[in-house]
Motif scaffolding. Structure first.
Motif, PDB file in Angstrom:
ATOM      1  N   UNK A   1      40.958  23.480  28.480  1.00 49.74           N
ATOM      2  CA  UNK A   1      40.433  24.498  29.385  1.00 49.74           C
ATOM      3  C   UNK A   1      41.140  25.804  29.061  1.00 49.74           C
ATOM      4  N   UNK A   2      40.368  26.875  28.929  1.00 44.64           N
ATOM      5  CA  UNK A   2      40.891  28.205  28.627  1.00 44.64           C
ATOM      6  C   UNK A   2      40.476  29.128  29.765  1.00 44.64           C
ATOM      7  N   UNK A   3      41.435  29.805  30.383  1.00 40.35           N
ATOM      8  CA  UNK A   3      41.152  30.696  31.510  1.00 40.35           C
ATOM      9  C   UNK A   3      41.552  32.123  31.159  1.00 40.35           C
ATOM     10  N   UNK A   4      40.618  33.044  31.362  1.00 46.17           N
ATOM     11  CA  UNK A   4      40.916  34.464  31.193  1.00 46.17           C
ATOM     12  C   UNK A   4      41.324  34.997  32.555  1.00 46.17           C
ATOM     13  N   UNK A   5      42.511  35.564  32.619  1.00 43.25           N
ATOM     14  CA  UNK A   5      43.062  36.008  33.897  1.00 43.25           C
ATOM     15  C   UNK A   5      43.672  37.389  33.744  1.00 43.25           C
ATOM     16  N   UNK A   6      43.453  38.226  34.735  1.00 40.91           N
ATOM     17  CA  UNK A   6      44.106  39.526  34.817  1.00 40.91           C
ATOM     18  C   UNK A   6      45.197  39.387  35.870  1.00 40.91           C
ATOM     19  N   UNK A   7      46.448  39.500  35.440  1.00 40.53           N
ATOM     20  CA  UNK A   7      47.580  39.266  36.337  1.00 40.53           C
ATOM     21  C   UNK A   7      48.728  40.187  35.969  1.00 40.53           C
ATOM     22  N   UNK A   8      49.572  40.514  36.942  1.00 43.14           N
ATOM     23  CA  UNK A   8      50.724  41.372  36.628  1.00 43.14           C
ATOM     24  C   UNK A   8      51.723  40.710  35.685  1.00 43.14           C
ATOM     25  N   UNK A   9      51.766  39.367  35.688  1.00 39.38           N
ATOM     26  CA  UNK A   9      52.666  38.632  34.802  1.00 39.38           C
ATOM     27  C   UNK A   9      52.250  37.162  34.769  1.00 39.38           C
ATOM     28  N   UNK A  10      52.814  36.425  33.837  1.00 37.75           N
ATOM     29  CA  UNK A  10      52.461  35.017  33.657  1.00 37.75           C
ATOM     30  C   UNK A  10      52.803  34.183  34.890  1.00 37.75           C
ATOM     31  N   UNK A  11      53.911  34.477  35.525  1.00 40.87           N
ATOM     32  CA  UNK A  11      54.321  33.688  36.689  1.00 40.87           C
ATOM     33  C   UNK A  11      53.332  33.836  37.845  1.00 40.87           C
ATOM     34  N   UNK A  12      52.789  35.030  38.046  1.00 38.16           N
ATOM     35  CA  UNK A  12      51.792  35.225  39.102  1.00 38.16           C
ATOM     36  C   UNK A  12      50.542  34.403  38.818  1.00 38.16           C
ATOM     37  N   UNK A  13      50.111  34.393  37.568  1.00 36.75           N
ATOM     38  CA  UNK A  13      48.951  33.589  37.184  1.00 36.75           C
ATOM     39  C   UNK A  13      49.226  32.106  37.426  1.00 36.75           C
ATOM     40  N   UNK A  14      50.388  31.639  37.042  1.00 37.38           N
ATOM     41  CA  UNK A  14      50.755  30.236  37.235  1.00 37.38           C
ATOM     42  C   UNK A  14      50.853  29.881  38.712  1.00 37.38           C
TER      43      UNK A  14
END
Length: 79
Positions: free
Chosen positions: A45-58
């Motif tokens: 699974x590949x997710x395109x995400x707009x986030x301030x940083x990797x930890x916020x996305x996680x």
């Protein structure tokens, strides 16, 4: 862009449900899960995400459904 590897295959309907949970959870974290791609047979699974940083996305994945990505890559849009 994040990448999940699920042992065995993965069903599109399960990914759709997880994505819906991400959309319901993302707001307070200033995150926007935009799109996803699935290789059902390979369990990818590949997710395109707009986030301030990797930890916020996680954090959104963790709170929404518990399926945290195995890898997260910072990517830039090309032409």
């Amino acid at each position: 862009m994040d990448v999940h590897t699920i042992e065995g295959s993965v069903g599109m309907s399960d990914v759709e449900k997880a994505h819906a949970a991400d959309l319901q959870t993302q707001g307070p974290h200033d995150v926007s899960y935009l799109k996803y791609w699935v290789d059902e047979a390979q369990g990818k699974i590949f997710c395109l995400v707009d986030a301030p940083d990797a930890e916020s996305a996680a954090t959104v994945h963790r709170e929404a459904h518990g399926l945290v990505a195995d890898e997260i890559y910072q990517v830039s849009e090309g032409a």
